[in-house]
Design an enzyme around this catalytic site. Structure first.
Site, short mmCIF file in Angstrom:
data_model
loop_
_atom_site.label_atom_id
_atom_site.label_comp_id
_atom_site.label_asym_id
_atom_site.label_seq_id
_atom_site.Cartn_x
_atom_site.Cartn_y
_atom_site.Cartn_z
N SER A 92 42.51 45.94 34.82
CA SER A 92 41.09 45.96 34.45
C SER A 92 40.30 47.08 35.13
O SER A 92 39.19 47.40 34.69
CB SER A 92 40.44 44.61 34.77
OG SER A 92 40.55 44.30 36.14
N SER A 93 40.84 47.66 36.19
CA SER A 93 40.12 48.75 36.87
C SER A 93 41.08 49.55 37.72
O SER A 93 42.20 49.13 38.01
CB SER A 93 38.98 48.19 37.74
OG SER A 93 39.51 47.45 38.83
N HIS A 141 54.83 49.32 42.13
CA HIS A 141 54.36 48.08 41.52
C HIS A 141 53.26 47.53 42.42
O HIS A 141 53.47 47.33 43.61
CB HIS A 141 55.51 47.07 41.39
CG HIS A 141 55.11 45.81 40.70
ND1 HIS A 141 55.88 44.67 40.72
CD2 HIS A 141 54.02 45.50 39.96
CE1 HIS A 141 55.28 43.72 40.03
NE2 HIS A 141 54.15 44.20 39.56
N ASP A 142 52.09 47.26 41.84
CA ASP A 142 50.95 46.87 42.68
C ASP A 142 51.23 45.60 43.48
O ASP A 142 50.73 45.45 44.61
CB ASP A 142 49.67 46.74 41.86
CG ASP A 142 49.79 45.88 40.62
OD1 ASP A 142 50.81 45.18 40.47
OD2 ASP A 142 48.86 45.90 39.79
N THR A 143 52.04 44.69 42.92
CA THR A 143 52.36 43.50 43.71
C THR A 143 53.22 43.85 44.92
O THR A 143 53.06 43.27 46.00
CB THR A 143 53.09 42.45 42.85
OG1 THR A 143 52.33 42.19 41.68
CG2 THR A 143 53.30 41.15 43.61
N GLY A 167 41.81 40.34 45.01
CA GLY A 167 40.45 39.98 44.62
C GLY A 167 40.15 38.50 44.72
O GLY A 167 39.02 38.10 45.03
N ASN A 179 55.20 34.19 38.53
CA ASN A 179 54.01 34.71 37.85
C ASN A 179 53.16 33.55 37.35
O ASN A 179 53.64 32.70 36.60
CB ASN A 179 54.41 35.58 36.65
CG ASN A 179 54.77 36.99 37.03
OD1 ASN A 179 55.63 37.20 37.87
ND2 ASN A 179 54.12 37.95 36.41
#
Length: 491
Positions: free
Chosen positions: A12-13, A234-236, A402, A295
């Site tokens: 989303s950003s 990978h962001d995770t 977040g 997940n």
């Protein structure tokens, strides 16, 4: 002073975050932020990859204008989505978004050719409709045959910056194409897709230096001199690297964003039949580790509710409205595929509640409370599974990303799991990205030292469990809900 920049792009950003280390303390400064999201065109969902690349360059120009003339740079994004390159290195097609419906039913088709048990034994990766394995199976065979290289999204962004083609391992593992035993692309799965190993680049570990920004880009744009370092793309994987040290207490994490990723960091994968049945995944981590996790649909649910409500309320305001609403009035099985990309999330939630005989949430506060209650109950269910599958009790749950800002969700989670929840750091993904850069640059000795510095540099909030008298009744309702919705799906 040494400067390190993390390019962190989510569904989303995205943003560019500057990290500086001084006197054993790490500080962050957001240089540039931009929106992201897929668009639907002719019945398909696509990312605007060129826009994302231009935003990276714009952020770097802002860094240069702020006086940063030299830095290291790492990139992380979401997983599974890919870019096809022709023999000249040009992008061949639009980049499909993982929520595209072209993979509907594809897992079942593939299961006729190779059993899910065999795929899991090979890869240790959970069955998800959007895994790259199924996306590639659904892709035009002629277009795939014509592709010279297949790069995942962050690999492609690195390629555009410096010209080097890689497949970074933490992200490549999410393709469901890597073999745990030989740590390479699995020959049987490539054959199933009619692909060749040469169509994928060299598997690359986090920490490798990839080079500098190309001379062409340096001539076109006013950019700092950047040494590109392969982050855990990978962001995770980066988020897990940014989880602080727990001082000997056994812990699990939730990387809470669009998805909630609940898991533990292991030195060996757990690709047992029981783990397969529970649909846990063994994604590769940095420094020889594995992310054994589940997940969970995550804050995507509230993001869609907010979007469809015309963004009248901020996420913080929705949490306040939820806090004022009646608790545990309505619940949804938030990991049900119906919530992956429905035409209308609000109506999907309402229909699910009505179909299971529950009060229908009408107001934004009631919808938000339904989501947060359901997420907290999901966390309890999957945490119990995680402990069973690993044989490791969990004393504390660390929520990063977040979702750590959502005090209501954090407290609900503590109350329902009956254990302490530690919230923060919110910027764990950028911090994990920066940690790899700092280790490679010699500013930090290893990931243990980096995590210690992160824990000391950023505020972590503790949520202790409060008595929940109706918990037993609530858990019975939760089990009944899943039974009712599963029965409805089978009709």
């Amino acid at each position: 002073m040494n400067y390190h920049i993390a390019v962190d792009i989510g569904a989303s950003s995205g943003r560019l975050v500057l990290g500086t280390l001084a006197d054993g303390s790490l500080s962050l400064e957001e240089i540039h932020r931009f929106s992201n999201g897929f668009t639907e065109r002719d019945g398909s969902c696509f990312w605007d990859i060129d826009y994302l690349f231009e935003e990276i360059l714009l952020g770097l120009q802002k860094a240069k204008a702020a006086g940063i003339t030299k830095c290291t740079l790492g990139i992380d994004t979401w997983a599974v989505d890919y870019v096809l390159l022709d023999a000249e290195g040009n992008r061949m097609q639009e980049v499909y978004a993982y929520r595209d419906r072209r993979t509907d039913g594809v897992m079942e088709e593939v299961a006729k050719l190779i059993s899910p048990e065999t795929v899991y034994a090979k890869t240790g990766i959970q069955q998800l409709t959007f895994n790259t394995l199924y996306q590639l199976y659904a892709h035009s065979r002629e277009e795939l045959a014509a592709a010279d290289q297949i790069l995942l999204v962050p690999d492609y962004l690195y390629y555009r910056l410096c010209g080097r083609k890689i497949n970074e391992v933490t992200n490549a593992s999410t393709t469901q194409l890597l073999n745990l035993a030989d740590r390479e692309f699995d020959a049987d799965l490539l054959a199933l897709l009619h692909l060749k190993r040469e169509q994928f680049a060299t598997l690359t570990e986090p920490g490798e230096v990839l080079g500098s920004i190309s001379d062409t880009l340096m001539e076109q744009y006013d950019l700092p001199e950047c040494e590109l370092i392969c982050a855990a793309t990978h962001d995770t994987a980066s988020a897990v690297l940014g989880v602080p040290v727990q001082n000997g207490r056994s812990s699990a994490y939730i990387s809470s964003g669009t998805w909630s990723l609940l898991g533990v960091e292991l030195e060996q994968p757990v690709n047992t039949p029981a783990a397969k049945e529970a649909n846990y995944t063994n994604e590769w981590g940095a420094f020889g580790t594995y992310r054994f996790l589940k997940n969970i649909m995550g804050l995507w649910l509230i993001q869609e509710v907010r979007r469809l409500d015309g963004e009248r309320y901020s996420f913080g305001e929705l949490a306040e409205l939820a806090g004022a609403a009646e608790g545990f009035r309505s619940l949804i099985p938030c990991n049900d595929p119906r919530f992956l990309n429905p035409d209308n999330m609000i109506e999907e939630i309402r229909q699910t509640c009505a179909g299971s005989g529950q009060p229908v949430p009408e107001s934004p506060g009631e919808l938000a409370r339904c989501i947060f209650d359901s997420l907290a109950l999901s966390y309890r269910s999957y945490l119990a599974e995680l402990e069973h599958l690993t044989g490791r009790p969990v004393e504390v749950l660390q929520i990063v990303g977040g979702g750590a800002n959502n005090a209501l969700l954090c407290q609900l989670t503590a109350d329902i799991i009956g254990r302490e929840v530690l919230a923060g750091p919110v910027e764990s993904t950028a911090l994990g990205n920066l940690a790899v850069q700092m280790i490679q640059a010699g500013a930090v000795a290893n990931i243990q030292e980096a995590r210690t510095i992160i824990g000391k540099s950023f505020k972590i909030k503790s949520y202790l469990p409060r008595p929940l008298p109706q918990l037993k009744e609530l858990l019975v309702r939760w089990e009944e809900l899943h039974t009712v919705t599963a029965a409805g799906d089978s009709k």
